[in-house]
Design a protein around this motif. Structure first.
Motif, PDB file in Angstrom:
ATOM      1  N   ALA A 244       3.160   2.609   1.020  1.00  0.00           N
ATOM      2  CA  ALA A 244       3.880   3.827   1.397  1.00  0.00           C
ATOM      3  C   ALA A 244       3.425   5.037   0.598  1.00  0.00           C
ATOM      4  CB  ALA A 244       5.386   3.617   1.215  1.00  0.00           C
ATOM      5  N   LEU A 245       2.963   4.808  -0.613  1.00  0.00           N
ATOM      6  CA  LEU A 245       2.537   5.915  -1.470  1.00  0.00           C
ATOM      7  C   LEU A 245       1.073   6.303  -1.243  1.00  0.00           C
ATOM      8  CD1 LEU A 245       4.311   4.938  -4.804  1.00  0.00           C
ATOM      9  CD2 LEU A 245       4.993   6.671  -3.148  1.00  0.00           C
ATOM     10  N   GLU A 246       0.398   5.619  -0.347  1.00  0.00           N
ATOM     11  CA  GLU A 246      -0.974   6.006  -0.011  1.00  0.00           C
ATOM     12  C   GLU A 246      -0.976   7.361   0.700  1.00  0.00           C
ATOM     13  OE1 GLU A 246      -4.291   4.319  -0.254  1.00  0.00           O
ATOM     14  OE2 GLU A 246      -3.030   3.768  -1.953  1.00  0.00           O
ATOM     15  N   PRO A 247      -1.985   8.202   0.455  1.00  0.00           N
ATOM     16  CA  PRO A 247      -2.043   9.521   1.117  1.00  0.00           C
ATOM     17  C   PRO A 247      -2.084   9.414   2.637  1.00  0.00           C
ATOM     18  CG  PRO A 247      -3.631   9.389  -0.690  1.00  0.00           C
ATOM     19  CD  PRO A 247      -3.098   8.002  -0.494  1.00  0.00           C
ATOM     20  N   LEU A 248      -2.753   8.364   3.145  1.00  0.00           N
ATOM     21  CA  LEU A 248      -2.884   8.208   4.597  1.00  0.00           C
ATOM     22  C   LEU A 248      -2.926   6.724   4.939  1.00  0.00           C
ATOM     23  CD1 LEU A 248      -3.366   9.800   7.311  1.00  0.00           C
ATOM     24  CD2 LEU A 248      -5.803   9.309   6.974  1.00  0.00           C
TER      25      LEU A 248
ATOM     26  N   TRP B  10       3.622  11.254  11.546  1.00  0.00           N
ATOM     27  CA  TRP B  10       4.516  11.259  10.386  1.00  0.00           C
ATOM     28  C   TRP B  10       5.770  10.476  10.765  1.00  0.00           C
ATOM     29  CZ3 TRP B  10       3.592  13.323   5.552  1.00  0.00           C
ATOM     30  CH2 TRP B  10       2.484  14.163   5.426  1.00  0.00           C
ATOM     31  N   ILE B  11       6.253   9.631   9.855  1.00  0.00           N
ATOM     32  CA  ILE B  11       7.464   8.874  10.155  1.00  0.00           C
ATOM     33  C   ILE B  11       8.181   8.523   8.845  1.00  0.00           C
ATOM     34  CG2 ILE B  11       6.412   6.566  10.083  1.00  0.00           C
ATOM     35  CD1 ILE B  11       8.134   5.924  12.601  1.00  0.00           C
ATOM     36  N   GLN B  12       9.498   8.446   8.905  1.00  0.00           N
ATOM     37  CA  GLN B  12      10.317   8.097   7.750  1.00  0.00           C
ATOM     38  C   GLN B  12      10.291   6.584   7.534  1.00  0.00           C
ATOM     39  OE1 GLN B  12      11.589  10.728   6.327  1.00  0.00           O
ATOM     40  NE2 GLN B  12      13.163  10.101   4.881  1.00  0.00           N
ATOM     41  N   VAL B  13       9.977   6.163   6.304  1.00  0.00           N
ATOM     42  CA  VAL B  13       9.890   4.729   6.018  1.00  0.00           C
ATOM     43  C   VAL B  13      10.608   4.391   4.720  1.00  0.00           C
ATOM     44  CG1 VAL B  13       7.686   4.464   7.222  1.00  0.00           C
ATOM     45  CG2 VAL B  13       7.703   4.949   4.766  1.00  0.00           C
TER      46      VAL B  13
ATOM     47  N   GLY C  78       0.224   8.802   8.672  1.00  0.00           N
ATOM     48  CA  GLY C  78      -0.731   7.770   9.043  1.00  0.00           C
ATOM     49  C   GLY C  78      -1.661   8.252  10.135  1.00  0.00           C
ATOM     50  N   GLN C  79      -2.682   7.451  10.390  1.00  0.00           N
ATOM     51  CA  GLN C  79      -3.625   7.762  11.462  1.00  0.00           C
ATOM     52  C   GLN C  79      -3.947   6.487  12.238  1.00  0.00           C
ATOM     53  OE1 GLN C  79      -7.754   8.919  10.506  1.00  0.00           O
ATOM     54  NE2 GLN C  79      -7.548  10.581  11.994  1.00  0.00           N
TER      55      GLN C  79
ATOM     56  N   ASP D 136      -4.293  -4.100  -5.283  1.00  0.00           N
ATOM     57  CA  ASP D 136      -3.217  -4.660  -4.462  1.00  0.00           C
ATOM     58  C   ASP D 136      -3.114  -3.987  -3.096  1.00  0.00           C
ATOM     59  OD1 ASP D 136      -2.490  -6.494  -6.386  1.00  0.00           O
ATOM     60  OD2 ASP D 136      -1.081  -5.135  -7.367  1.00  0.00           O
ATOM     61  N   THR D 137      -3.337  -2.673  -3.071  1.00  0.00           N
ATOM     62  CA  THR D 137      -3.225  -1.940  -1.809  1.00  0.00           C
ATOM     63  C   THR D 137      -4.259  -2.417  -0.793  1.00  0.00           C
ATOM     64  OG1 THR D 137      -2.401   0.023  -2.964  1.00  0.00           O
ATOM     65  CG2 THR D 137      -3.278   0.351  -0.747  1.00  0.00           C
ATOM     66  N   GLU D 138      -5.486  -2.654  -1.272  1.00  0.00           N
ATOM     67  CA  GLU D 138      -6.534  -3.140  -0.380  1.00  0.00           C
ATOM     68  C   GLU D 138      -6.210  -4.548   0.132  1.00  0.00           C
ATOM     69  OE1 GLU D 138     -10.431  -2.931   1.553  1.00  0.00           O
ATOM     70  OE2 GLU D 138      -8.857  -1.538   0.894  1.00  0.00           O
ATOM     71  N   VAL D 139      -5.636  -5.373  -0.735  1.00  0.00           N
ATOM     72  CA  VAL D 139      -5.225  -6.722  -0.323  1.00  0.00           C
ATOM     73  C   VAL D 139      -4.160  -6.637   0.772  1.00  0.00           C
ATOM     74  CG1 VAL D 139      -4.100  -8.866  -1.050  1.00  0.00           C
ATOM     75  CG2 VAL D 139      -5.771  -7.770  -2.537  1.00  0.00           C
TER      76      VAL D 139
END
Length: 244
Positions: free
Chosen positions: A86-90, A58-61, A26-27, A202-205
């Motif tokens: 969680a499956l998003e690249p960033l 970076w973190i475990q989720v 993530g950022q 759905d991800t954007e929502v």
């Protein structure tokens, strides 16, 4: 034969990527600038990390985990992890500058007197959550507790919990309970409308609703009985969100 082997490898690769728990990138940004040394904590696993000079972490989720992102100069932010998120690249998390504002003080010549203001409770009462009950049991330390030493009736629990940080931790969990409830209400009743109104996935929502749970007016808005007014407000907020 080669085609079948390639498809099999792609399927296996996808299965490995989609396994949970997984390491997530993530950022964190603050007012469109990358934020270094922000703390990211998985409240379920209690694992934590900090962002680098590029705001990356970076973190475990796992699905259903809640991330707490905090920084001394910013207001805390919570992110509820769904499988698609969680499956998003960033994972992009935007913090807002912490502002210390005094509540408005209204002076009245004769304050209104109600059954609530004099301590007489009537009507249907809210059932506290598990974390609210734990917080009530733990007690909240105040300097007045120290005066109890003179009378020999010292309340030990609030002081011990204040020293160990348990009370502060429980207050944070109560706040998380409220934000999760708001998120679930948004998704259950308004996700379909927002998704079709703006033709987003759905991800954007989920990203929009994760951002919206921190809005100071969200609780009052959702209590509104007028569905049209709620939808107008949600549309206005999504336009702001999409342009930020």
């Amino acid at each position: 034969m080669r085609l079948r082997l390639l498809l099999l490898l792609l399927f296996i690769t996808f299965q490995v990527v989609a396994q949970f728990p997984m390491s997530m990138q993530g950022q964190v940004t603050l007012e469109d600038n990358v934020l270094e040394s922000a703390h990211v904590t998985n409240l379920k696993s209690q694992r934590s990390t900090t962002t680098d000079k590029n705001g990356i972490f970076w973190i475990q989720v796992d699905v259903g985990d809640v991330l707490l992102v905090s920084h001394i100069s910013a207001a805390d932010k919570y992110a509820i992890i769904s499988e698609k998120l969680a499956l998003e690249p960033l994972l992009s998390i935007r913090l807002e500058v912490k502002r210390n504002e005094l509540d408005e003080v209204v002076v009245k010549d004769q304050p209104d007197i109600t059954v609530q203001s004099v301590g007489i409770v009537q009507g249907e009462q809210k059932i506290p959550t598990a974390n609210e009950r734990r917080l009530h049991t733990a007690g909240d330390f105040k300097p007045i507790h120290l005066l109890s030493l003179l009378g020999g009736s010292l309340q030990v629990d609030p002081i011990i919990n204040a020293i160990t940080g348990r009370t502060k931790r429980l207050k944070r969990y109560v706040e998380i309970d409220k934000q999760i409830a708001v998120y679930e209400s948004l998704y259950e009743y308004h996700a379909y409308f927002i998704k079709n109104r703006f033709e987003i996935d759905d991800t954007e929502v989920e990203r929009f609703f994760n951002e919206l749970v921190d809005h100071p007016d969200i609780t009052a808005i959702l209590k509104n009985d007028n569905e049209d007014q709620i939808r107008i407000w949600l549309c206005a907020q999504y336009i702001i969100f999409s342009n930020s």
